[in-house]
Design a protein around this motif. Structure first.
Motif, short mmCIF file in Angstrom:
data_model
loop_
_atom_site.label_atom_id
_atom_site.label_comp_id
_atom_site.label_asym_id
_atom_site.label_seq_id
_atom_site.Cartn_x
_atom_site.Cartn_y
_atom_site.Cartn_z
N HIS A 264 67.94 49.78 118.73
CA HIS A 264 66.74 50.60 118.87
C HIS A 264 67.08 52.08 118.71
O HIS A 264 66.31 52.84 118.12
N HIS A 265 68.23 52.49 119.23
CA HIS A 265 68.67 53.88 119.03
C HIS A 265 68.90 54.16 117.55
O HIS A 265 68.55 55.25 117.05
N LEU A 266 69.48 53.22 116.83
CA LEU A 266 69.74 53.43 115.41
C LEU A 266 68.44 53.50 114.62
O LEU A 266 68.31 54.32 113.69
N VAL A 267 67.46 52.66 114.97
CA VAL A 267 66.15 52.74 114.30
C VAL A 267 65.49 54.07 114.60
O VAL A 267 64.89 54.70 113.71
N ALA A 268 65.58 54.54 115.83
CA ALA A 268 65.03 55.85 116.17
C ALA A 268 65.71 56.95 115.36
O ALA A 268 65.06 57.92 114.94
N ALA A 269 67.02 56.82 115.12
CA ALA A 269 67.73 57.81 114.30
C ALA A 269 67.22 57.80 112.87
O ALA A 269 67.05 58.87 112.25
N LEU A 270 66.95 56.62 112.33
CA LEU A 270 66.39 56.54 110.97
C LEU A 270 65.07 57.28 110.89
O LEU A 270 64.84 58.08 109.96
N LEU A 271 64.18 57.04 111.84
CA LEU A 271 62.86 57.68 111.82
C LEU A 271 62.97 59.19 112.03
O LEU A 271 62.26 59.97 111.40
N GLU A 272 63.87 59.61 112.92
CA GLU A 272 64.04 61.04 113.18
C GLU A 272 64.58 61.76 111.96
O GLU A 272 64.16 62.88 111.64
N ASP A 273 65.51 61.13 111.24
CA ASP A 273 66.03 61.75 110.02
C ASP A 273 64.94 61.92 108.98
O ASP A 273 64.87 62.95 108.29
N MET A 274 64.08 60.93 108.82
CA MET A 274 62.98 61.08 107.86
C MET A 274 62.01 62.16 108.30
O MET A 274 61.54 62.97 107.49
N ALA A 275 61.70 62.19 109.59
CA ALA A 275 60.77 63.21 110.10
C ALA A 275 61.33 64.61 109.92
O ALA A 275 60.57 65.57 109.69
N ASP A 276 62.65 64.76 110.01
CA ASP A 276 63.27 66.07 109.92
C ASP A 276 63.07 66.70 108.54
O ASP A 276 63.18 67.92 108.39
N HIS A 277 62.80 65.88 107.54
CA HIS A 277 62.58 66.41 106.19
C HIS A 277 61.28 67.19 106.10
O HIS A 277 61.15 68.10 105.25
N TYR A 278 60.33 66.87 106.98
CA TYR A 278 58.99 67.44 106.85
C TYR A 278 58.86 68.70 107.70
O TYR A 278 58.42 68.67 108.85
N THR A 279 59.29 69.81 107.09
CA THR A 279 59.18 71.12 107.72
C THR A 279 57.72 71.55 107.76
O THR A 279 56.84 70.93 107.16
N TRP A 280 57.48 72.65 108.45
CA TRP A 280 56.11 73.17 108.55
C TRP A 280 55.52 73.43 107.17
O TRP A 280 54.36 73.10 106.91
N MET A 281 56.32 74.00 106.28
CA MET A 281 55.83 74.32 104.95
C MET A 281 55.53 73.04 104.16
O MET A 281 54.52 72.96 103.45
N ARG A 282 56.37 72.01 104.25
CA ARG A 282 56.12 70.77 103.52
C ARG A 282 54.89 70.05 104.05
O ARG A 282 54.15 69.43 103.28
N LEU A 283 54.67 70.13 105.36
CA LEU A 283 53.46 69.54 105.90
C LEU A 283 52.22 70.28 105.41
O LEU A 283 51.20 69.66 105.08
N LYS A 284 52.29 71.59 105.35
CA LYS A 284 51.17 72.37 104.83
C LYS A 284 50.89 72.04 103.37
O LYS A 284 49.74 72.03 102.93
#
Length: 723
Positions: A264-284
């Motif tokens: 479960h920790h490893l799956v959370a790491a996968l999701l966190e790494d993907m989320a980290d790509h989406y900076t404020w500017m990329r979300l905008k």
């Protein structure tokens, strides 16, 4: 307006159309990833978190074809990864993943995470930036590179220092150090392959992973961010990132519960790494989100992975999540939605996001049944070909709208039309289905270039040959006791086709478990909890297979012997059998005279709804391999009575015409339907007031239903029959 999808699979070189999938293709998934499935329009991302979509259906309902179409539509546009969680190679030919619970430094889940990271880290041509996975890389590296032997308490501090030194060495201070770390990682991945018990084909995955891990760990910023995140995970009660990763590796080697927690920790790491790509500017800028396509999530690995994902959705802070579409083998509705208003892959009302937090993790999953094809869609499949007027309707009823079965039957007819040969409805299942195929099915090529379509379908639906043969032999059974009786005559065969010695087994229970595991529907017949094979489509294919094989024997001996043995279960030694199951098996061997006499006598003893229920069950009997002989002449007194008894004549004509009209390959025959109508009217005219109303209602409605392709045993009986 009807929506459909036309795809061109590269391996087939022909066009294949997907029907009944518009909601997923054109509404649900575009909303999850923020990008139209066809076109470059970016969509506004709602607040909250997207739902995880699970598309469920039975065998050959087109689940995998739907995921492959999504993969094709978003190719080179967003990061994506497809994995078949029911396959040892995750759907990637040449890849071997043999890790299990006994493998100390790898599991099926950790292997899957390596595989998903490989796919997601490939930069699409039309996507801004490239996903990186420092947290997941550090977690997987800690788990897989931890020393294989158990760590003694006195060695724990030294082991933690070695892991910390490894991570520090990955910093790019000097070119020589970079080369040393790259080489070390190459050795580790080779060691991981051996330790996990992976086969030679794993090199196809390990090679790219070496580059991924090297790139991730050689970035100082990513390394610091990853260690900082792990420091906050609290895998253990205290300590920095190195200590938490050490605890993660040891937890992974614990019992089943500890390993699940580490995963479960490893799956959370996968999701966190993907989320980290989406900076404020990329979300905008509405940069689209990644897409995970997970097939066969009903398997043990699939259940584990989907549980880890839903728990991460539920327990972790809200971040930018990927779109997740999963496919699962699932029980189909016993009564299909006639109006098409229930949520399905054809039509599903939004929203597909949640701003609130559901009470349980399961609340994050939106389950959409695979929509059954309708009659108009079956007709469209023929394209410019013009089959007989009832061919599409016959295929629609026989397939129950399952996409894969429908495609196969349509293709076999189209191949026949292409040869300018007539199509006999009675021989539909015997039509050859030639390779190469133009349908989304993975058929084994070693079966030969040409097989009857029913045989190809059975090999797909029940891949194991012995299980298929055993299930076919049980098909005549109406209940478990009958299946046990048939099992006494079933001879088990090995892979070479030769009989094998009997083993200690419970074959009937095993076969019932197979039917449940494969989520076959069960439609009970009136007056019985059966039949043993309760799915109409599977039963029709198996009965045809049994009829074909036993028909090769002189006189259809196996067929007749089986049904005669079974009917004795219901009336042993009875001089005047009345049991409906006895009559069912009697009709299956063509013994119509016994059936007519018994039903005629039951008219005076049974209420009208009960009599119609018995008629339904009896006329659902399978037809024998050879055409039933003309009923033997009655004794003189019976014949005289019959000549003067319109009721007995009506029963005889009703049984014969309804039985013939209820063959799975029968189309509505005006002459037979009118005969059924007339005989029901005769019964109504010769009945008392109460039964008269029931028979008259059947006289009005049954012919309409027969003309709408409804057959016994599914005709209404107008009330609860008394036992």
């Amino acid at each position: 307006m009807r929506r459909r999808c036309t795809i061109e699979p590269p391996d087939w070189g022909v066009m294949v159309t997907l029907y009944g999938r518009a909601a997923v293709l054109d509404a649900v998934v575009p909303s999850l990833v923020g990008l139209e499935s066809q076109g470059a329009a970016r969509l506004r991302i709602p607040g909250g978190s997207p739902l995880l979509i699970e598309c469920g259906g039975g065998r050959l309902t087109g689940k995998t074809a739907l995921l492959k179409e999504l993969s094709k539509r978003y190719a080179q546009r967003i990061p994506q990864a497809y994995a078949d969680l029911g396959a040892a190679d995750f759907g990637q030919p040449g890849l071997a993943s043999l890790a299990d619970e006994r493998t100390a430094n790898a599991s099926r889940t950790s292997d899957l995470l390596f595989y998903l990271m490989d796919g997601l880290s490939r930069k699409p041509n039309e996507f801004a930036g490239k996903l990186s996975f420092p947290r997941l890389t550090q977690g997987l590296l800690a788990v897989t590179s931890w020393q294989s032997e158990d760590v003694q308490p006195a060695e724990l501090q030294a082991a933690r220092r070695r892991l910390a030194g490894l991570l520090r060495e990955s910093q790019p201070d000097l070119q020589a150090r970079n080369q040393r770390v790259s080489g070390w990682i190459g050795q580790v991945t080779q060691g991981v392959s051996a330790a996990a018990g992976l086969g030679p084909g794993v090199s196809e995955l390990v090679g790219p992973l070496t580059d991924i891990v090297t790139t991730e760990l050689l970035g100082p910023r990513a390394n610091r961010q990853g260690l900082g995140w792990w420091a906050g995970r609290r895998v253990g009660p205290q300590g920095d990132g190195h200590a938490q990763l050490t605890d993660l590796a040891m937890c992974f080697r614990g019992d089943g519960g500890d390993r699940r927690r580490a995963e479960h920790h490893l799956v959370a790491a996968l999701l966190e790494d993907m989320a980290d790509h989406y900076t404020w500017m990329r979300l905008k800028n509405r940069v689209p989100r990644p897409l995970l396509l997970l097939d066969n999530v009903h398997t043990p690995l699939g259940v584990t992975v989907l549980d880890a994902l839903t728990r991460a959705w539920h327990d972790e802070p809200t971040r930018t999540h990927p779109g997740v579409v999963a496919a699962a083998l699932a029980q189909e509705l016993a009564v299909p939605d006639a109006e098409g208003t229930a949520p399905s892959t054809r039509s599903a009302a939004g929203p597909y996001w949640r701003q609130d937090r559901p009470r349980t993790a399961a609340g994050w999953v939106l389950r959409l049944p695979m929509a059954q094809l309708d009659l108009d869609e079956v007709k469209e499949m023929f394209g410019d070909d013009r089959p007989g007027p009832d061919t599409a309707h016959l295929i629609h009823r026989l397939s129950a709208g399952r996409a894969g079965i429908t495609h196969a039957l349509v293709l076999s007819v189209r191949q026949r039309i292409g040869l300018h040969e007539p199509v006999d409805h009675g021989a539909l299942l015997e039509l050859p289905l030639e390779l190469p195929l133009e349908l989304p099915l993975e058929l084994p090529l070693d079966d030969g270039p040409t097989l009857p379509v029913y045989e190809r379908l059975l090999r797909l639906l029940i891949p194991d040959g012995e299980a298929r043969a055993r299930l076919a032999s049980y098909t005549p059974a109406l209940d478990d006791a009958a299946a046990h009786a048939l099992d006494a005559d079933h001879v088990q065969h090995g892979p070479d086709g030769q009989p094998v010695a009997a083993t200690v087994r419970v074959p009937v229970a095993e076969t019932k478990r197979l039917l449940r595991k494969d989520c076959w529907s069960h439609h009970p017949w009136p007056g019985t909890g059966g039949p043993f094979v309760g799915d109409p489509t599977l039963r029709a294919l198996l009965v045809h297979d049994l009829r074909t094989r036993t028909g090769a024997a002189p006189g259809g001996g196996d067929w007749r012997g089986s049904h005669r043995r079974l009917r004795l279960l219901y009336a042993p030694g009875a001089a005047d059998p009345r049991d409906a199951c006895y009559l069912h098996h009697s009709l299956a061997v063509g013994d119509t005279d016994v059936v007519v006499r018994a039903l005629h006598r039951r008219l005076a003893e049974q209420d009208a709804p009960g009599w119609l229920a018995t008629l339904n069950l009896v006329c659902a009997a399978p037809h024998p391999p050879e055409r039933p002989a003309v009923p033997a002449a009655d004794p003189v007194e019976d014949r005289v009575a019959a000549d003067n008894d319109p009721v007995r004549q009506a029963v005889q004509l009703l049984v014969l015409n309804l039985w013939r009209q209820s063959h799975p390959l029968a189309h509505p025959d005006l002459r037979k339907v009118n005969a059924v109508r007339l005989q029901l009217l005769t019964l109504a005219q010769n009945s008392a007031v109460g039964p008269q109303e029931v028979f008259y209602q059947a006289y009005e409605e049954w012919p309409q239903l027969l003309n709408r392709w409804i057959q016994a045993p599914d005709l209404p009986t107008y009330g609860e029959p008394r036992p």
